[in-house]
Structures are given as C-alpha cells and as structure tokens.
Design a protein around this motif. Structure first.
Motif, short mmCIF file in Angstrom:
data_model
loop_
_atom_site.label_atom_id
_atom_site.label_comp_id
_atom_site.label_asym_id
_atom_site.label_seq_id
_atom_site.Cartn_x
_atom_site.Cartn_y
_atom_site.Cartn_z
N THR A 122 2.31 -1.74 -10.03
CA THR A 122 0.66 -1.39 -10.33
C THR A 122 0.26 -0.85 -9.07
O THR A 122 0.33 -1.39 -8.04
N MET A 123 -0.83 0.13 -9.27
CA MET A 123 -1.35 0.60 -8.23
C MET A 123 -2.94 0.50 -8.37
O MET A 123 -3.49 0.65 -9.71
N LYS A 124 -3.75 0.45 -7.46
CA LYS A 124 -5.04 0.85 -7.50
C LYS A 124 -5.60 1.60 -6.60
O LYS A 124 -5.42 1.30 -5.29
N PHE A 150 -4.95 6.93 -0.82
CA PHE A 150 -4.39 5.38 -0.70
C PHE A 150 -4.43 4.58 -1.90
O PHE A 150 -5.62 4.30 -2.50
N PHE A 151 -3.47 3.94 -2.08
CA PHE A 151 -3.30 3.21 -3.37
C PHE A 151 -2.98 1.76 -2.97
O PHE A 151 -1.91 1.38 -1.89
N GLY A 188 0.87 -1.27 -0.18
CA GLY A 188 -0.03 -0.07 0.01
C GLY A 188 0.88 1.24 0.14
O GLY A 188 2.00 1.12 0.26
N MET A 189 0.08 2.22 -0.42
CA MET A 189 1.18 3.64 -0.47
C MET A 189 0.19 4.62 -0.20
O MET A 189 -1.01 4.88 -0.76
N LEU A 190 0.44 5.69 0.55
CA LEU A 190 -0.32 6.60 1.21
C LEU A 190 0.26 8.02 0.86
O LEU A 190 1.48 7.98 1.23
N ILE A 191 -0.43 8.67 -0.11
CA ILE A 191 0.36 10.04 -0.65
C ILE A 191 -0.26 11.19 -0.17
O ILE A 191 -1.74 11.35 -0.61
N SER A 192 0.27 12.04 0.40
CA SER A 192 -0.57 13.34 1.04
C SER A 192 0.04 14.74 0.59
O SER A 192 1.38 14.60 0.87
N HIS A 193 -0.43 15.56 0.05
CA HIS A 193 -0.06 16.86 -0.26
C HIS A 193 0.10 17.64 1.03
O HIS A 193 -1.11 17.90 1.47
N LEU A 194 1.29 18.18 1.55
CA LEU A 194 1.20 18.83 2.78
C LEU A 194 0.98 20.14 2.58
O LEU A 194 0.84 21.02 3.46
#
Length: 165
Positions: free
Chosen positions: A129-131, A26-27, A5-11
C-alpha cells in the motif's frame, strides 16, 4: 530493515518548456508482503502486464494515475495474462499483481454442449500500500524544485471525509 518509502523519478527529458525530466513523487509504503509470503502465489513471467488504474478521479488523481501508468511499457503482452493493479481508495493506493487463469468447469452449457470456462485471479505478488506525500515537477531537487502538490498533515487531515486523489 523495512521499506517504508519509495521515491520515483522519471529521468527522460519531457517535452515541456523547461526541458527537464520528471515528475518526481515520494510515496509512504506500508503493509508490504513479498511474493513468497502471498498465499497460493504464482510465478510471474517476463511478459509486460496490463494496467488497471482504478479510483483516480480528481485532477491530482489523474496526474498520479498517469504517473504510475507510465512506469510500465504501453504494449501489454496479453498472452502472459498478467495484470498490475493500482487501486486508489481514500488516498491510499493499493498495489497488486495478478494473473488471470481460465479453468474448465464441471457444468455443461445448454447452448453448445461444451463445458463452461471459468475465470479466476491468481495473485503473483508483491502486495503493498502506498500514500503519496509529495509530487514535484522535474527531477528530484530539494533546494530549487517546484512542488506541484505537498501533503500537509495538520492542514489536510482535519476531516476524514475529504480526499485529494
């Protein structure tokens, strides 16, 4: 351990009325192949890559594409000849990192008598690959965060013909 899993947040605070950062997504990550395991891989340089966003056609897709595109600076350094590709197909986002290479071919051009130049791609890696599972407005907040989109498996995965991004 395996990354799944990958959590991306623009701060950076946005110009929106709420003044919060974000968005946050979240991907689910799958099929991760590190750079060292990619066949015939090249070594990446410190140049900023060009972006190739393909297949983000719906309203949610445009939002996700702009979100992923904002991860990179918008001043691509073309002398590095690197491309970061985000390809959306059936709600799966395929991520690839390539360099395009120009090679002098064996054939001679009839117009100017010079050898023809051929272009090819050399994969630099990593490949994965991400979803997307959810997209939240603002920075990550489980208690009071407002979700723009949430993947509901039982309701949304009833048919294999409908895609959201």
């Amino acid at each position: 351990k395996v990354c799944n899993g990958m959590l991306i947040s623009h701060l950076r605070p946005s110009t929106a009325a709420n003044g919060l950062g974000g968005p946050t997504a979240f991907f689910k990550v799958s099929n991760v192949i590190p750079s060292t395991d990619v066949p015939n891989n090249g070594a990446p340089t410190n140049h900023v890559p060009e972006l190739n966003l393909h297949g983000f056609t719906t309203r949610l897709g445009h939002r996700a594409g702009r979100f992923l595109g904002s991860l990179f600076p918008h001043n691509a350094q073309f002398q590095g000849r690197q491309v970061a590709t985000f390809h959306n197909q059936r709600d799966f986002i395929f991520v690839r990192h390539h360099r395009y290479v120009f090679e002098e071919g064996r054939e001679i051009s009839k117009e100017n008598g010079k050898k023809k130049t051929k272009a090819r791609l050399q994969e630099l890696g990593p490949r994965f690959t991400m979803k997307m599972r959810w997209l939240q407005e603002g920075t990550f907040d489980t208690q009071f965060g407002e979700y723009e989109w949430f993947h509901k498996r039982k309701e949304m995965d009833t048919t294999r013909r409908k895609f959201h991004m």
